[in-house]
Design a protein around this motif. Sequence first.
Motif, short mmCIF file in Angstrom:
data_model
loop_
_atom_site.label_atom_id
_atom_site.label_comp_id
_atom_site.label_asym_id
_atom_site.label_seq_id
_atom_site.Cartn_x
_atom_site.Cartn_y
_atom_site.Cartn_z
N GLU A 114 0.83 -1.21 0.00
CA GLU A 114 0.00 0.00 0.00
C GLU A 114 0.86 1.26 0.00
O GLU A 114 0.57 2.22 -0.70
CB GLU A 114 -0.94 0.02 1.21
N VAL A 115 1.94 1.23 0.77
CA VAL A 115 2.85 2.39 0.82
C VAL A 115 3.44 2.64 -0.57
O VAL A 115 3.57 3.79 -1.00
CB VAL A 115 3.97 2.17 1.86
N ARG A 116 3.74 1.58 -1.29
CA ARG A 116 4.30 1.71 -2.64
C ARG A 116 3.39 2.51 -3.57
O ARG A 116 3.86 3.12 -4.53
CB ARG A 116 4.50 0.33 -3.28
N LYS A 117 2.10 2.53 -3.30
CA LYS A 117 1.15 3.23 -4.16
C LYS A 117 1.42 4.73 -4.23
O LYS A 117 1.03 5.37 -5.20
CB LYS A 117 -0.28 2.98 -3.71
N VAL A 118 2.06 5.29 -3.21
CA VAL A 118 2.35 6.73 -3.24
C VAL A 118 3.74 7.02 -3.81
O VAL A 118 4.02 8.15 -4.19
CB VAL A 118 2.21 7.41 -1.85
N VAL A 119 4.61 6.02 -3.85
CA VAL A 119 5.96 6.20 -4.42
C VAL A 119 5.88 5.73 -5.88
O VAL A 119 6.29 4.62 -6.21
CB VAL A 119 7.02 5.43 -3.62
N LYS A 120 5.34 6.58 -6.72
CA LYS A 120 5.07 6.21 -8.12
C LYS A 120 6.29 6.36 -9.01
O LYS A 120 6.39 5.71 -10.04
CB LYS A 120 3.91 7.05 -8.66
N ASP A 121 7.23 7.20 -8.62
CA ASP A 121 8.44 7.42 -9.41
C ASP A 121 9.43 6.29 -9.11
O ASP A 121 10.01 6.23 -8.02
CB ASP A 121 9.04 8.79 -9.05
N LYS A 122 9.65 5.41 -10.07
CA LYS A 122 10.52 4.24 -9.87
C LYS A 122 11.97 4.64 -9.59
O LYS A 122 12.70 3.91 -8.95
CB LYS A 122 10.47 3.32 -11.08
N THR A 123 12.39 5.83 -10.03
CA THR A 123 13.76 6.27 -9.77
C THR A 123 13.97 6.63 -8.30
O THR A 123 15.10 6.70 -7.84
CB THR A 123 14.15 7.47 -10.66
N ALA A 124 12.88 6.82 -7.56
CA ALA A 124 13.01 7.13 -6.13
C ALA A 124 13.72 6.01 -5.39
O ALA A 124 14.43 6.26 -4.40
CB ALA A 124 11.63 7.37 -5.52
N TYR A 125 13.57 4.78 -5.87
CA TYR A 125 14.19 3.63 -5.20
C TYR A 125 15.71 3.59 -5.40
O TYR A 125 16.39 2.81 -4.75
CB TYR A 125 13.54 2.33 -5.67
N GLN A 126 16.23 4.43 -6.26
CA GLN A 126 17.68 4.51 -6.46
C GLN A 126 18.33 5.46 -5.46
O GLN A 126 19.54 5.51 -5.35
CB GLN A 126 17.98 4.96 -7.89
N GLN A 127 17.52 6.21 -4.72
CA GLN A 127 18.02 7.13 -3.70
C GLN A 127 18.43 6.33 -2.46
O GLN A 127 18.04 5.18 -2.28
CB GLN A 127 16.92 8.12 -3.30
N ASN A 128 19.18 6.98 -1.57
CA ASN A 128 19.57 6.34 -0.31
C ASN A 128 18.40 6.23 0.66
O ASN A 128 18.36 5.31 1.47
CB ASN A 128 20.71 7.11 0.36
N THR A 129 17.50 7.21 0.59
CA THR A 129 16.35 7.21 1.50
C THR A 129 15.10 7.69 0.77
O THR A 129 15.19 8.41 -0.23
CB THR A 129 16.58 8.14 2.71
N ILE A 130 13.96 7.29 1.30
CA ILE A 130 12.66 7.79 0.88
C ILE A 130 11.92 8.18 2.15
O ILE A 130 11.83 7.38 3.07
CB ILE A 130 11.86 6.73 0.10
N ASP A 131 11.41 9.41 2.18
CA ASP A 131 10.65 9.88 3.34
C ASP A 131 9.17 9.96 2.99
O ASP A 131 8.79 10.58 2.00
CB ASP A 131 11.11 11.28 3.77
N ILE A 132 8.35 9.30 3.80
CA ILE A 132 6.91 9.42 3.67
C ILE A 132 6.41 10.16 4.90
O ILE A 132 7.13 10.28 5.90
CB ILE A 132 6.20 8.06 3.54
#
Length: 103
Positions: free
Chosen positions: A58-76
Motif C-alpha cells: 500500500e505504501v508503494r502506491k504513493v511512491v510512483k516514481d521508480k527512480t526514487a528507489y535509487q536514492q539512499n532514502t525515501i521519506d513518507i
Amino acid sequence: MERYEAIVDDQKVYIRPGSQKPKGWQITFRDRFLNSLQKGEGYLLVSRNGVLLIPLSEVRKVVKDKTAYQQNTIDIYIVFTTEKITLSYKKNSIDVTVYKLRQ
C-alpha cells in the motif's frame, strides 16, 4: 533513530515511531527497509495516535516514481486527523485509516 523489526505471520514488520515534522509524522526508508518497500513485502507499524499496520504494498502506491528507489532514502509522511489518516510521498497521498488497529 530507534529501529525495530518483528515477524508476524511469516512477514517482516518494520516498527517505526516516526519523527514529528510540519508535514506530519516522517518515516524514513533506508537499507533493508527501503528494499522491502521496493518489493512491496512486509508491513510498516506506526504507533502514534493509535497503531497502524500498513502493508508495504500500500505504501508503494504513493511512491510512483521508480527512480526514487535509487536514492539512499525515501521519506513518507503520515497525518492523523479526527476524520482520517493520510500517508503521503511528495504530491501523492492515500487514505490509510483502514489500517488502524482497534484498541
